[in-house]
Design a protein around this motif. Structure first.
Motif, PDB file in Angstrom:
ATOM      1  N   ALA A  72       0.816  -1.222   0.000  1.00 33.83           N
ATOM      2  CA  ALA A  72       0.000   0.000   0.000  1.00 33.83           C
ATOM      3  C   ALA A  72       0.845   1.266   0.000  1.00 33.83           C
ATOM      4  O   ALA A  72       0.374   2.330  -0.421  1.00 33.83           O
ATOM      5  N   GLY A  73       2.081   1.180   0.477  1.00 30.21           N
ATOM      6  CA  GLY A  73       2.935   2.367   0.511  1.00 30.21           C
ATOM      7  C   GLY A  73       4.365   2.000   0.836  1.00 30.21           C
ATOM      8  O   GLY A  73       4.614   0.992   1.511  1.00 30.21           O
ATOM      9  N   THR A  74       5.289   2.802   0.338  1.00 30.26           N
ATOM     10  CA  THR A  74       6.703   2.541   0.626  1.00 30.26           C
ATOM     11  C   THR A  74       7.415   3.855   0.943  1.00 30.26           C
ATOM     12  O   THR A  74       7.010   4.921   0.471  1.00 30.26           O
ATOM     13  N   GLY A  75       8.446   3.762   1.754  1.00 32.75           N
ATOM     14  CA  GLY A  75       9.281   4.930   2.044  1.00 32.75           C
ATOM     15  C   GLY A  75      10.707   4.494   2.269  1.00 32.75           C
ATOM     16  O   GLY A  75      10.953   3.527   2.990  1.00 32.75           O
ATOM     17  N   GLN A  76      11.646   5.155   1.622  1.00 28.43           N
ATOM     18  CA  GLN A  76      13.053   4.765   1.758  1.00 28.43           C
ATOM     19  C   GLN A  76      13.912   5.968   2.092  1.00 28.43           C
ATOM     20  O   GLN A  76      13.722   7.037   1.508  1.00 28.43           O
ATOM     21  N   VAL A  77      14.829   5.785   3.006  1.00 27.89           N
ATOM     22  CA  VAL A  77      15.907   6.749   3.204  1.00 27.89           C
ATOM     23  C   VAL A  77      17.060   6.239   2.360  1.00 27.89           C
ATOM     24  O   VAL A  77      17.603   5.164   2.639  1.00 27.89           O
ATOM     25  N   CYS A  78      17.391   6.981   1.315  1.00 28.06           N
ATOM     26  CA  CYS A  78      18.432   6.506   0.393  1.00 28.06           C
ATOM     27  C   CYS A  78      19.742   6.297   1.148  1.00 28.06           C
ATOM     28  O   CYS A  78      20.113   7.120   1.979  1.00 28.06           O
ATOM     29  N   PRO A  79      20.418   5.190   0.875  1.00 27.09           N
ATOM     30  CA  PRO A  79      21.651   4.915   1.622  1.00 27.09           C
ATOM     31  C   PRO A  79      22.722   5.966   1.364  1.00 27.09           C
ATOM     32  O   PRO A  79      22.934   6.366   0.212  1.00 27.09           O
ATOM     33  N   VAL A  80      23.359   6.394   2.445  1.00 28.00           N
ATOM     34  CA  VAL A  80      24.533   7.266   2.334  1.00 28.00           C
ATOM     35  C   VAL A  80      25.620   6.667   3.215  1.00 28.00           C
ATOM     36  O   VAL A  80      25.320   5.894   4.138  1.00 28.00           O
ATOM     37  N   TYR A 132      -4.545  -9.463  11.251  1.00 27.39           N
ATOM     38  CA  TYR A 132      -4.497  -8.002  11.100  1.00 27.39           C
ATOM     39  C   TYR A 132      -4.777  -7.630   9.645  1.00 27.39           C
ATOM     40  O   TYR A 132      -4.584  -8.446   8.734  1.00 27.39           O
ATOM     41  N   ASP A 133      -5.226  -6.375   9.455  1.00 26.63           N
ATOM     42  CA  ASP A 133      -5.523  -5.904   8.104  1.00 26.63           C
ATOM     43  C   ASP A 133      -4.398  -5.044   7.524  1.00 26.63           C
ATOM     44  O   ASP A 133      -4.147  -5.068   6.322  1.00 26.63           O
ATOM     45  N   THR A 134      -3.777  -4.250   8.372  1.00 23.91           N
ATOM     46  CA  THR A 134      -2.749  -3.322   7.880  1.00 23.91           C
ATOM     47  C   THR A 134      -1.512  -3.439   8.762  1.00 23.91           C
ATOM     48  O   THR A 134      -1.604  -3.261   9.982  1.00 23.91           O
ATOM     49  N   VAL A 135      -0.404  -3.758   8.149  1.00 23.43           N
ATOM     50  CA  VAL A 135       0.830  -3.992   8.914  1.00 23.43           C
ATOM     51  C   VAL A 135       1.960  -3.122   8.350  1.00 23.43           C
ATOM     52  O   VAL A 135       2.160  -3.072   7.128  1.00 23.43           O
ATOM     53  N   LEU A 136       2.648  -2.458   9.253  1.00 28.09           N
ATOM     54  CA  LEU A 136       3.795  -1.626   8.876  1.00 28.09           C
ATOM     55  C   LEU A 136       5.080  -2.444   9.062  1.00 28.09           C
ATOM     56  O   LEU A 136       5.296  -3.018  10.133  1.00 28.09           O
ATOM     57  N   VAL A 137       5.898  -2.494   8.018  1.00 27.23           N
ATOM     58  CA  VAL A 137       7.173  -3.222   8.076  1.00 27.23           C
ATOM     59  C   VAL A 137       8.303  -2.195   7.997  1.00 27.23           C
ATOM     60  O   VAL A 137       8.293  -1.338   7.101  1.00 27.23           O
ATOM     61  N   VAL A 191       7.566  -0.182   4.674  1.00 27.81           N
ATOM     62  CA  VAL A 191       6.590  -0.644   3.680  1.00 27.81           C
ATOM     63  C   VAL A 191       5.275  -0.925   4.418  1.00 27.81           C
ATOM     64  O   VAL A 191       5.285  -1.563   5.473  1.00 27.81           O
ATOM     65  N   VAL A 192       4.183  -0.425   3.872  1.00 24.39           N
ATOM     66  CA  VAL A 192       2.862  -0.720   4.439  1.00 24.39           C
ATOM     67  C   VAL A 192       2.230  -1.841   3.630  1.00 24.39           C
ATOM     68  O   VAL A 192       2.095  -1.739   2.406  1.00 24.39           O
ATOM     69  N   LEU A 193       1.858  -2.935   4.313  1.00 24.34           N
ATOM     70  CA  LEU A 193       1.124  -4.032   3.670  1.00 24.34           C
ATOM     71  C   LEU A 193      -0.328  -3.956   4.136  1.00 24.34           C
ATOM     72  O   LEU A 193      -0.591  -3.702   5.309  1.00 24.34           O
ATOM     73  N   ARG A 194      -1.226  -4.213   3.192  1.00 22.69           N
ATOM     74  CA  ARG A 194      -2.638  -4.076   3.551  1.00 22.69           C
ATOM     75  C   ARG A 194      -3.465  -5.193   2.904  1.00 22.69           C
ATOM     76  O   ARG A 194      -3.220  -5.568   1.749  1.00 22.69           O
ATOM     77  N   ALA A 195      -4.430  -5.698   3.663  1.00 22.17           N
ATOM     78  CA  ALA A 195      -5.370  -6.670   3.096  1.00 22.17           C
ATOM     79  C   ALA A 195      -6.245  -5.947   2.089  1.00 22.17           C
ATOM     80  O   ALA A 195      -6.632  -4.796   2.295  1.00 22.17           O
TER      81      ALA A 195
END
Lengths: 349, 138
Positions: free
Chosen positions: A9-17, A101-106, A206-210
């Motif tokens: 459902a959504g992703t967010g990354q801190v680019c590696p430095v 669960y329906d929505t899980v944040l990884v 990463v957000v996973l959602r049913a």
């Protein structure tokens, strides 16, 4: 497979430095806020949290305590996985498939700049027989690369060409050649400095959602697989990644993929060295034509633990809105001891 | 701001029953102990109480030769060389240090080259009682 689909459902990354001056919590905050924003939700919508971190990298036991608040885990179910972040995503998907669960944040994080990484990795080796000898993950990679290179006189130049291609894909300003790579110093023969993905600090969420009707058109997880080989290098055949072969076959069976070589629009492996790409392709049933690491893969910066989850986020974005499949891969431990695979399926435009 | 720290904590790792037997044999007799699984026939070294391949606890202890052949190696400048050594014909494979005499170039190493175990003169029940494997000189 369950009728209950799990979508990214959504992703967010801190680019590696190479060195992020922020604290771990601040880096994770950026990744989490970005993933929640991408999913169009907030912390109240999250039912459960799965984090991936490794104590020894953080210099802190129970390394999830550094991020408990910032991942929104207070008064919520939180599980910590001490392996690659892709395993945390597999665990989260199973939580949703189970109906728990329906929505899980990884969330995964690693800040490798805090200590000499290979010195730390000695502590991940057997404490009686290997730690006292000074064996680290790079040593194990060198032993595996040499074993593969034996009897293949073209291997080093071919690997140098792969490394140059990955490095050049990361930056428009670089155009390294095989000779440039082969003139960099040996770190663990036959591996040279520029054949190794550079270490970095990073975080990924990463957000996973049913989803029963997938009205958002987000990619869904159609297959998962993970596997372990024995810890001791002498107890396994280092000429292949048999753990990945088993893991990917489980994922392919679940996803209904009969011919992996032609199945994927995008393939995002967690390969730190070019010889690992060779191992990856063979074990995953792919060939040289696979669309592998088109943006440079981990040569943009390797933060262990984050690596696999960042491959999932990158693969997901690549097939968002298209009718195609993607493969994300994670690995952990010496010489690819642990292996994980997730297959994604795009929902079309 | 950075808080500098050096983590140093005394720690006692247990070698276990099999590990202690392995280290004792190394210290007292310069003998390398391994095992063969009676269930799946996997061979392993050092000696273990369980098979790393099939998890069986039905293993036959083996005394392994102090000579072997080179399976793979890696040279890590500043840290020395390491190798995978097969002990005996179709024997188990041990990861240990590789000792390359000055007369042998790294580029001259080949799979299958004979190597010989080099033991410490002052053993203390430690993996370094076996100091490494020496490439046979030309």
């Amino acid at each position: 497979m369950s009728e209950r689909s799990v979508v990214i459902a959504g992703t967010g990354q801190v680019c590696p430095v190479a060195e992020d001056n922020r604290s771990i919590a601040e880096m994770v905050l950026e990744a989490v806020e970005s993933a929640l924003s991408d999913a169009g939700i907030d912390h109240n919508d999250i039912d459960s949290v799965v984090t991936a971190s490794v104590d020894i990298i953080d210099g802190l036991t129970a390394s999830n305590i550094a991020v408990t608040e910032v991942v929104g885990a207070v008064m919520k179910p939180e599980t910590r996985i001490a392996a690659d972040g892709l395993c945390a995503a597999i665990h989260a998907a199973c939580q949703i498939w189970s109906g728990a669960y329906d929505t899980v944040l990884v969330v995964a994080h690693a800040k490798t700049s805090m200590a000499p990484f290979q010195d730390l990795m000695q502590w991940a080796m057997d404490p009686i027989y290997l730690q006292p000898l000074g064996v680290d993950f790079l040593t194990c990679a060198g032993l595996q690369a040499q074993l593969i290179a034996a009897g293949d006189p073209g291997a080093e130049r071919r690997w140098a060409e792969i490394a140059a291609r990955r490095i050049n894909a990361v930056s428009d300003n670089l155009s390294l050649t095989e000779d440039d790579i082969l003139s960099s110093p040996i770190l663990a023969s036959p591996l040279r400095r520029d054949m190794c993905a550079p270490m970095g600090d990073s975080a990924c969420a990463v957000v996973l959602r049913a989803d029963t009707d997938n009205k958002d058109g987000r990619p869904r997880i159609s297959g998962i697989g993970h596997d372990l080989e024995p810890h001791g290098l002498g107890d396994r055949d280092l000429r292949s990644w048999s753990g990945l072969k088993r893991a990917s076959n489980r994922a392919y069976t679940m996803a209904g993929i009969d011919d992996p070589a032609t199945a994927f629009e995008v393939v995002e492996p967690s390969c730190l060295y070019p010889h690992e790409e060779q191992l990856f392709l063979a074990a995953a049933g792919l060939d040289e034509k696979a669309n592998l690491s088109l943006s440079g893969g981990l040569f943009s910066g390797h933060a262990p633990i984050v690596a696999g989850l960042s491959r999932l986020a990158t693969a997901s974005k690549a097939i968002e809105g298209i009718d195609g499949k993607a493969l994300a891969h994670g690995t952990w431990g010496p010489a690819g001891q642990g292996q994980a695979v997730i297959i994604l399926e795009g929902a079309g435009a | 701001m950075i808080r500098e720290e050096k983590i140093q904590i005394p720690f006692n790792f247990a070698a276990g029953t099999s590990g202690s037997r392995f280290l004792t044999a190394l210290r007292d007799s310069q003998v390398i102990l391994g095992a063969k699984c009676n269930v799946c026939t996997h061979v392993t070294v050092p000696l273990k109480s369980f098979c790393p391949s099939c998890c069986s606890d039905d293993l036959a202890e083996m005394e392994l030769p102090a000579k072997g052949r080179l399976i793979s190696w890696t040279d890590c400048p500043g840290r020395g060389a390491f190798a995978l050594i097969q002990l005996g014909d179709k024997g188990p494979i041990l990861l240990h240090r590789l000792i390359i005499p000055p007369s042998v170039m790294l580029s001259e190493l080949n799979p299958g080259m004979p190597v010989t175990a080099h033991f410490s003169d002052s053993p203390k029940g430690h993996i370094s009682d076996l100091q490494g494997f020496v490439i046979s000189e030309k």
